[in-house]
Design a protein around this motif. Structure first.
Motif, PDB file in Angstrom:
ATOM      1  N   GLU A 187       0.806  -1.227   0.000  1.00 48.30           N
ATOM      2  CA  GLU A 187       0.000   0.000   0.000  1.00 48.30           C
ATOM      3  C   GLU A 187       0.836   1.273   0.000  1.00 48.30           C
ATOM      4  O   GLU A 187       0.444   2.270  -0.605  1.00 48.30           O
ATOM      5  CB  GLU A 187      -0.931  -0.005   1.217  1.00 48.30           C
ATOM      6  CG  GLU A 187      -2.023  -1.063   1.144  1.00 48.30           C
ATOM      7  CD  GLU A 187      -2.913  -1.053   2.379  1.00 48.30           C
ATOM      8  OE1 GLU A 187      -2.590  -0.319   3.341  1.00 48.30           O
ATOM      9  OE2 GLU A 187      -3.924  -1.777   2.381  1.00 48.30           O
ATOM     10  N   HIS A 188       1.985   1.262   0.676  1.00 41.63           N
ATOM     11  CA  HIS A 188       2.758   2.485   0.870  1.00 41.63           C
ATOM     12  C   HIS A 188       3.977   2.601  -0.045  1.00 41.63           C
ATOM     13  O   HIS A 188       4.409   3.721  -0.344  1.00 41.63           O
ATOM     14  CB  HIS A 188       3.232   2.587   2.325  1.00 41.63           C
ATOM     15  CG  HIS A 188       2.132   2.877   3.289  1.00 41.63           C
ATOM     16  ND1 HIS A 188       1.965   4.105   3.899  1.00 41.63           N
ATOM     17  CD2 HIS A 188       1.132   2.101   3.761  1.00 41.63           C
ATOM     18  CE1 HIS A 188       0.919   4.065   4.697  1.00 41.63           C
ATOM     19  NE2 HIS A 188       0.397   2.852   4.625  1.00 41.63           N
ATOM     20  N   TYR A 189       4.549   1.468  -0.455  1.00 42.47           N
ATOM     21  CA  TYR A 189       5.846   1.549  -1.125  1.00 42.47           C
ATOM     22  C   TYR A 189       5.879   0.958  -2.529  1.00 42.47           C
ATOM     23  O   TYR A 189       6.852   1.169  -3.252  1.00 42.47           O
ATOM     24  CB  TYR A 189       6.926   0.863  -0.270  1.00 42.47           C
ATOM     25  CG  TYR A 189       6.981   1.385   1.139  1.00 42.47           C
ATOM     26  CD1 TYR A 189       7.160   2.739   1.403  1.00 42.47           C
ATOM     27  CD2 TYR A 189       6.824   0.524   2.225  1.00 42.47           C
ATOM     28  CE1 TYR A 189       7.191   3.230   2.696  1.00 42.47           C
ATOM     29  CE2 TYR A 189       6.850   0.998   3.527  1.00 42.47           C
ATOM     30  CZ  TYR A 189       7.026   2.350   3.750  1.00 42.47           C
ATOM     31  OH  TYR A 189       7.047   2.820   5.029  1.00 42.47           O
ATOM     32  N   ARG A 190       4.852   0.235  -2.925  1.00 41.21           N
ATOM     33  CA  ARG A 190       4.907  -0.382  -4.252  1.00 41.21           C
ATOM     34  C   ARG A 190       4.989   0.674  -5.358  1.00 41.21           C
ATOM     35  O   ARG A 190       5.792   0.558  -6.293  1.00 41.21           O
ATOM     36  CB  ARG A 190       3.701  -1.299  -4.486  1.00 41.21           C
ATOM     37  CG  ARG A 190       3.826  -2.034  -5.813  1.00 41.21           C
ATOM     38  CD  ARG A 190       2.737  -3.048  -6.038  1.00 41.21           C
ATOM     39  NE  ARG A 190       2.984  -3.763  -7.275  1.00 41.21           N
ATOM     40  CZ  ARG A 190       3.722  -4.849  -7.389  1.00 41.21           C
ATOM     41  NH1 ARG A 190       4.273  -5.384  -6.314  1.00 41.21           N
ATOM     42  NH2 ARG A 190       3.912  -5.422  -8.553  1.00 41.21           N
ATOM     43  N   ASP A 191       4.179   1.720  -5.272  1.00 38.24           N
ATOM     44  CA  ASP A 191       4.234   2.775  -6.283  1.00 38.24           C
ATOM     45  C   ASP A 191       5.615   3.428  -6.309  1.00 38.24           C
ATOM     46  O   ASP A 191       6.142   3.750  -7.382  1.00 38.24           O
ATOM     47  CB  ASP A 191       3.159   3.825  -6.025  1.00 38.24           C
ATOM     48  CG  ASP A 191       1.756   3.319  -6.352  1.00 38.24           C
ATOM     49  OD1 ASP A 191       1.642   2.270  -7.021  1.00 38.24           O
ATOM     50  OD2 ASP A 191       0.781   3.971  -5.934  1.00 38.24           O
ATOM     51  N   LEU A 192       6.191   3.637  -5.125  1.00 39.67           N
ATOM     52  CA  LEU A 192       7.542   4.199  -5.045  1.00 39.67           C
ATOM     53  C   LEU A 192       8.543   3.276  -5.728  1.00 39.67           C
ATOM     54  O   LEU A 192       9.415   3.733  -6.481  1.00 39.67           O
ATOM     55  CB  LEU A 192       7.931   4.411  -3.579  1.00 39.67           C
ATOM     56  CG  LEU A 192       9.405   4.748  -3.318  1.00 39.67           C
ATOM     57  CD1 LEU A 192       9.765   6.105  -3.912  1.00 39.67           C
ATOM     58  CD2 LEU A 192       9.706   4.719  -1.827  1.00 39.67           C
ATOM     59  N   MET A 193       8.431   1.980  -5.484  1.00 39.98           N
ATOM     60  CA  MET A 193       9.335   1.022  -6.125  1.00 39.98           C
ATOM     61  C   MET A 193       9.206   1.074  -7.638  1.00 39.98           C
ATOM     62  O   MET A 193      10.205   1.020  -8.364  1.00 39.98           O
ATOM     63  CB  MET A 193       9.043  -0.392  -5.614  1.00 39.98           C
ATOM     64  CG  MET A 193       9.376  -0.622  -4.164  1.00 39.98           C
ATOM     65  SD  MET A 193       8.858  -2.291  -3.640  1.00 39.98           S
ATOM     66  CE  MET A 193       9.228  -2.245  -1.886  1.00 39.98           C
ATOM     67  N   GLU A 194       7.968   1.166  -8.107  1.00 38.00           N
ATOM     68  CA  GLU A 194       7.737   1.245  -9.550  1.00 38.00           C
ATOM     69  C   GLU A 194       8.409   2.489 -10.134  1.00 38.00           C
ATOM     70  O   GLU A 194       9.092   2.427 -11.167  1.00 38.00           O
ATOM     71  CB  GLU A 194       6.238   1.271  -9.838  1.00 38.00           C
ATOM     72  CG  GLU A 194       5.470   0.039  -9.382  1.00 38.00           C
ATOM     73  CD  GLU A 194       5.481  -1.075 -10.406  1.00 38.00           C
ATOM     74  OE1 GLU A 194       6.087  -0.880 -11.484  1.00 38.00           O
ATOM     75  OE2 GLU A 194       4.866  -2.128 -10.132  1.00 38.00           O
ATOM     76  N   ARG A 195       8.212   3.641  -9.471  1.00 36.73           N
ATOM     77  CA  ARG A 195       8.803   4.889  -9.964  1.00 36.73           C
ATOM     78  C   ARG A 195      10.325   4.845  -9.902  1.00 36.73           C
ATOM     79  O   ARG A 195      11.008   5.288 -10.840  1.00 36.73           O
ATOM     80  CB  ARG A 195       8.292   6.082  -9.151  1.00 36.73           C
ATOM     81  CG  ARG A 195       6.824   6.388  -9.345  1.00 36.73           C
ATOM     82  CD  ARG A 195       6.476   7.764  -8.798  1.00 36.73           C
ATOM     83  NE  ARG A 195       6.835   7.913  -7.388  1.00 36.73           N
ATOM     84  CZ  ARG A 195       6.028   7.597  -6.375  1.00 36.73           C
ATOM     85  NH1 ARG A 195       4.818   7.091  -6.624  1.00 36.73           N
ATOM     86  NH2 ARG A 195       6.407   7.776  -5.121  1.00 36.73           N
ATOM     87  N   ALA A 196      10.863   4.327  -8.808  1.00 40.62           N
ATOM     88  CA  ALA A 196      12.318   4.263  -8.659  1.00 40.62           C
ATOM     89  C   ALA A 196      12.931   3.345  -9.713  1.00 40.62           C
ATOM     90  O   ALA A 196      13.979   3.658 -10.295  1.00 40.62           O
ATOM     91  CB  ALA A 196      12.677   3.783  -7.258  1.00 40.62           C
ATOM     92  N   ALA A 197      12.281   2.214  -9.977  1.00 40.38           N
ATOM     93  CA  ALA A 197      12.780   1.301 -11.008  1.00 40.38           C
ATOM     94  C   ALA A 197      12.717   1.955 -12.382  1.00 40.38           C
ATOM     95  O   ALA A 197      13.673   1.884 -13.174  1.00 40.38           O
ATOM     96  CB  ALA A 197      11.972   0.013 -10.992  1.00 40.38           C
ATOM     97  N   ASP A 198      11.601   2.618 -12.683  1.00 42.20           N
ATOM     98  CA  ASP A 198      11.460   3.299 -13.974  1.00 42.20           C
ATOM     99  C   ASP A 198      12.539   4.371 -14.150  1.00 42.20           C
ATOM    100  O   ASP A 198      13.094   4.541 -15.246  1.00 42.20           O
ATOM    101  CB  ASP A 198      10.078   3.941 -14.089  1.00 42.20           C
ATOM    102  CG  ASP A 198       8.961   2.922 -14.274  1.00 42.20           C
ATOM    103  OD1 ASP A 198       9.267   1.787 -14.700  1.00 42.20           O
ATOM    104  OD2 ASP A 198       7.800   3.258 -13.990  1.00 42.20           O
TER     105      ASP A 198
END
Length: 340
Positions: free
Chosen positions: A62-73
């Motif tokens: 809920e809190h970090y998956r979107d961040l992981m996606e953005r950081a990977a991109d």
């Protein structure tokens, strides 16, 4: 030592942490709170109970998956723009961004990756005051401590002392920790969550680059298949290959007061259950960020290996840290440019 016996030692409440520099930490004045890695007993269990919420699968999703996606991109876009890049640097920046969000190091000046590389060099000297080399390492270590404190920890603490946030640093402030104690906790999480995740990502990528069947299984698999493959590779290639405990009472046939050195790589070969074996440890000191590490590794690697024309230019340079049987992969050059 076999898997079942090693797991029993790690799970026992009649052991305490050993190795990983605990001897140095034990020399600190009693008034200074030790980082959680070096605490045991009820105090350690209570701290882990209170902070477990930051690492649950639900919170990570809920809190970090979107961040992981953005950081990977962002890191893959760097690769696309440059054409060629060092995978060790891309994966380290990814790991840093994720762990910083979890613990609350979000006001850092640019260059945290370089500061951490200096703090965790490939070759460590032994600090001390009995030789010029020892004095040099004392001075160098203190300079690196100060650099990370001034550029990363102090700005984050200053903001959170004014207004708490939902992160680990805010929790530590509420517990009454001083700035130096928060610095110690942050560096512990940097080693456990940033440095080790970089090596995990790199070693998995190396396998995928050199084994076409494995690469096809990973890139063609669903979430469950990919995570199972990551767990299996981590079982066979644990980033930290040795864990040490000292017994404070009899543990099976091991008497009180013994230093037990667990060979994780060997024990994992006898694993009888699913998952990565003892590669994240077990018992009271099991890595709290295991789910974070696996999810961010999968997000980054699945995006990376979806890139057209992705090629390894040369295998990484491998060094070892014999005290914990850890590996480091550096100068891991990859490209998305056409070869010819």
């Amino acid at each position: 030592m076999g898997y079942a016996r090693a797991r029993a030692v790690l799970r026992s409440t009649d052991t305490v942490q050993a190795g990983l520099g605990v001897e140095t930490v034990e020399k600190l004045p009693p008034s200074i709170r030790r980082p959680v890695l070096y605490r045991d007993g009820e105090e350690h269990r209570e701290h882990r109970r209170q902070t477990a919420r930051y690492f649950t699968p639900r919170r990570v999703d809920e809190h970090y998956r979107d961040l992981m996606e953005r950081a990977a991109d962002q890191q893959i876009e760097t690769l696309r723009q440059q054409g060629t890049a060092d995978l060790a640097k891309l994966s380290f920046r990814m790991a840093i961004e994720v762990v910083c969000a979890v613990i609350g190091l979000t006001e850092s000046r640019p260059g945290l990756d370089r500061r951490l590389d200096r703090f965790f060099p490939e070759k460590f000297g032994k600090p001390g005051f009995t030789s010029l080399n020892g004095i040099y390492w004392v001075f160098k270590q203190n300079i690196q401590f100060l650099g990370i404190y001034l550029a990363d920890v102090r700005p984050a603490v200053k903001v959170r002392r004014r207004q708490r946030r939902d992160d680990l640093i805010s929790h530590l402030i509420d517990e009454g920790c001083r700035d130096g104690e928060i610095l110690g906790e942050c560096l512990t999480f940097a080693a456990a969550g940033m440095v080790t995740t970089r090596e995990f990502v790199n070693v998995v990528a190396w396998h995928l680059f050199t084994d076409d069947v494995l690469r096809d299984r990973y890139t063609g698999g669903d979430d469950t298949t990919r995570v199972a493959l990551l767990h299996e590779l981590l079982r066979l290639e644990p980033v930290v290959g040795n864990l040490k405990r000292r017994t404070t009472g009899p543990v099976g046939d091991i008497p009180d007061g013994r230093l037990v050195d667990i060979d994780v790589s060997t024990a994992n070969l006898e694993r009888v259950d699913e998952g990565p074996g003892l590669s994240f440890g077990d018992g009271p000191h099991k890595c709290p960020g295991a789910y974070v590490a696996v999810q961010e590794a999968d997000i980054f690697l699945s995006k990376l290996f979806a890139q057209p024309r992705l090629t390894m230019l040369k295998p990484p340079r491998v060094t070892k840290k014999p005290d914990i049987s850890s590996y480091e992969l550096r100068d891991f050059m990859i490209t998305v440019r056409p070869q010819g």
